[in-house]
Structures are given as C-alpha cells and as structure tokens.
Scaffold this motif. Structure first.
Motif, PDB file in Angstrom:
ATOM      1  N   VAL A  44      45.834  46.727  22.336  1.00  0.00           N
ATOM      2  CA  VAL A  44      45.034  47.952  22.213  1.00  0.00           C
ATOM      3  C   VAL A  44      45.605  49.035  23.129  1.00  0.00           C
ATOM      4  O   VAL A  44      45.781  50.187  22.708  1.00  0.00           O
ATOM      5  CB  VAL A  44      43.548  47.680  22.545  1.00  0.00           C
ATOM      6  N   TYR A  45      45.885  48.682  24.374  1.00  0.00           N
ATOM      7  CA  TYR A  45      46.461  49.660  25.306  1.00  0.00           C
ATOM      8  C   TYR A  45      47.772  50.224  24.760  1.00  0.00           C
ATOM      9  O   TYR A  45      48.006  51.429  24.796  1.00  0.00           O
ATOM     10  CB  TYR A  45      46.716  49.015  26.668  1.00  0.00           C
ATOM     11  N   LEU A  46      48.640  49.362  24.248  1.00  0.00           N
ATOM     12  CA  LEU A  46      49.923  49.835  23.728  1.00  0.00           C
ATOM     13  C   LEU A  46      49.740  50.711  22.491  1.00  0.00           C
ATOM     14  O   LEU A  46      50.408  51.734  22.351  1.00  0.00           O
ATOM     15  CB  LEU A  46      50.837  48.649  23.407  1.00  0.00           C
ATOM     16  N   ALA A  47      48.837  50.323  21.618  1.00  0.00           N
ATOM     17  CA  ALA A  47      48.602  51.092  20.391  1.00  0.00           C
ATOM     18  C   ALA A  47      48.100  52.494  20.693  1.00  0.00           C
ATOM     19  O   ALA A  47      48.338  53.418  19.914  1.00  0.00           O
ATOM     20  CB  ALA A  47      47.605  50.360  19.492  1.00  0.00           C
ATOM     21  N   HIS A  48      47.421  52.656  21.818  1.00  0.00           N
ATOM     22  CA  HIS A  48      46.853  53.951  22.178  1.00  0.00           C
ATOM     23  C   HIS A  48      47.597  54.611  23.339  1.00  0.00           C
ATOM     24  O   HIS A  48      47.061  55.511  23.988  1.00  0.00           O
ATOM     25  CB  HIS A  48      45.362  53.801  22.487  1.00  0.00           C
ATOM     26  N   GLU A  52      50.137  52.746  31.452  1.00  0.00           N
ATOM     27  CA  GLU A  52      49.868  52.304  32.825  1.00  0.00           C
ATOM     28  C   GLU A  52      48.896  51.126  32.814  1.00  0.00           C
ATOM     29  O   GLU A  52      49.109  50.120  33.502  1.00  0.00           O
ATOM     30  CB  GLU A  52      49.316  53.436  33.679  1.00  0.00           C
ATOM     31  N   GLU A  53      47.826  51.229  32.034  1.00  0.00           N
ATOM     32  CA  GLU A  53      46.869  50.130  31.938  1.00  0.00           C
ATOM     33  C   GLU A  53      47.533  48.887  31.356  1.00  0.00           C
ATOM     34  O   GLU A  53      47.284  47.771  31.809  1.00  0.00           O
ATOM     35  CB  GLU A  53      45.659  50.525  31.081  1.00  0.00           C
ATOM     36  N   ALA A  54      48.394  49.083  30.355  1.00  0.00           N
ATOM     37  CA  ALA A  54      49.101  47.956  29.752  1.00  0.00           C
ATOM     38  C   ALA A  54      49.987  47.258  30.788  1.00  0.00           C
ATOM     39  O   ALA A  54      49.990  46.030  30.884  1.00  0.00           O
ATOM     40  CB  ALA A  54      49.947  48.436  28.574  1.00  0.00           C
ATOM     41  N   ALA A  55      50.724  48.047  31.552  1.00  0.00           N
ATOM     42  CA  ALA A  55      51.604  47.464  32.569  1.00  0.00           C
ATOM     43  C   ALA A  55      50.795  46.723  33.621  1.00  0.00           C
ATOM     44  O   ALA A  55      51.141  45.594  34.004  1.00  0.00           O
ATOM     45  CB  ALA A  55      52.442  48.561  33.218  1.00  0.00           C
ATOM     46  N   ARG A  56      49.728  47.319  34.091  1.00  0.00           N
ATOM     47  CA  ARG A  56      48.897  46.663  35.120  1.00  0.00           C
ATOM     48  C   ARG A  56      48.280  45.362  34.599  1.00  0.00           C
ATOM     49  O   ARG A  56      48.209  44.367  35.315  1.00  0.00           O
ATOM     50  CB  ARG A  56      47.829  47.617  35.632  1.00  0.00           C
ATOM     51  N   GLU A  91      59.459  47.376  27.740  1.00  0.00           N
ATOM     52  CA  GLU A  91      60.296  48.439  27.159  1.00  0.00           C
ATOM     53  C   GLU A  91      59.531  49.747  27.051  1.00  0.00           C
ATOM     54  O   GLU A  91      60.065  50.813  27.345  1.00  0.00           O
ATOM     55  CB  GLU A  91      60.833  48.013  25.788  1.00  0.00           C
ATOM     56  N   ARG A  92      58.278  49.692  26.626  1.00  0.00           N
ATOM     57  CA  ARG A  92      57.481  50.918  26.514  1.00  0.00           C
ATOM     58  C   ARG A  92      57.260  51.555  27.880  1.00  0.00           C
ATOM     59  O   ARG A  92      57.320  52.771  28.018  1.00  0.00           O
ATOM     60  CB  ARG A  92      56.119  50.607  25.870  1.00  0.00           C
TER      61      ARG A  92
END
Length: 128
Positions: A44-48, A52-56, A91-92
């Motif tokens: 969900v984090y990546l799709a939106h 930063e939230e995705a990495a954490r 990568e993102r």
C-alpha cells in the motif's frame, strides 16, 4: 494524508496484539503467528508513493526478524515477506535523494538478511 496509526498497527502487530500502550513489543514469531500482514501494508505504501513509510516499515521488519531462531526465520519470515518486494522497496527508495540514509540502511539489512539466510540454510541442513 497519513495512514492512522491504529490501522497501520493492525497490519504490523496483528489484530489480536496488545496495544503499544501496554508496553509489550512486537514478537519475532512471524507474521502468520501474529495474525499480521506488514507485506500488504508495504505494498500500500509503495502504491501510494509513501516511500519513507515503506522504507521504515521494511527496515523494522527485516531488523526484527533477526531476533528469531533460525527455524522460525526459515518458516515465517522468508515466506511472508518476499525478497522481491523488499528489493523493489530498496530500488524505489534509492530513487529519492532525500531518503539516501534509509536506502543505505535497508541495503545493509538486506545484505545481512541474505548472509543470515545462507547461514540458516547451512544450520538447518546440518540438523537434517
């Protein structure tokens, strides 16, 4: 708009986990045992583009999985948090200069995870 903390906690700690106010920490037992799905939250984090939230989240999950014994890591962590999803996250995050330190930390943890997986495989093979 940020995802409400209580909702993110359900993905990470699971539905039946104690609240953060109880002082009990996340266990390294794996997502299925916790009735949690942080991999879905990461998607969900990546799709939106919440990188930063995705990495954490990825960093926290990979770091926490190291606390479990080899048999638990092999059974729970690898199958529930797919390596391709973690690499895609890395990568993102690398694409955003402001997130360089998070990208480096994630890279370091993924390298450690791979070394640990190799060592776990050797341990588990020796046990068989």
């Amino acid at each position: 708009i940020r995802l409400p903390q209580w909702l993110a906690a359900r993905f990470v700690r699971g539905r039946n986990a104690p609240s953060s106010s109880s002082g009990e920490r996340w266990s390294a037992k794996g997502m299925a045992a916790r009735d949690a799905n942080p991999a879905a939250l990461l998607r969900v984090y990546l799709a939106h583009n919440r990188l930063e939230e995705a990495a954490r989240l990825a960093i926290a999950e990979v770091a926490a999985s190291r606390l479990a014994p080899a048999t638990e890591r092999a059974r729970s962590c690898a199958s529930w948090f797919p390596e391709p999803l973690l690499r895609h996250t890395r990568e993102r995050v690398r694409e955003v200069g402001a997130l360089e330190s998070l990208g480096e930390e994630l890279e370091r943890l993924l390298e450690q995870r791979n070394r640990t997986a190799e060592a776990d495989s050797a341990k588990l093979a020796a046990m068989a």
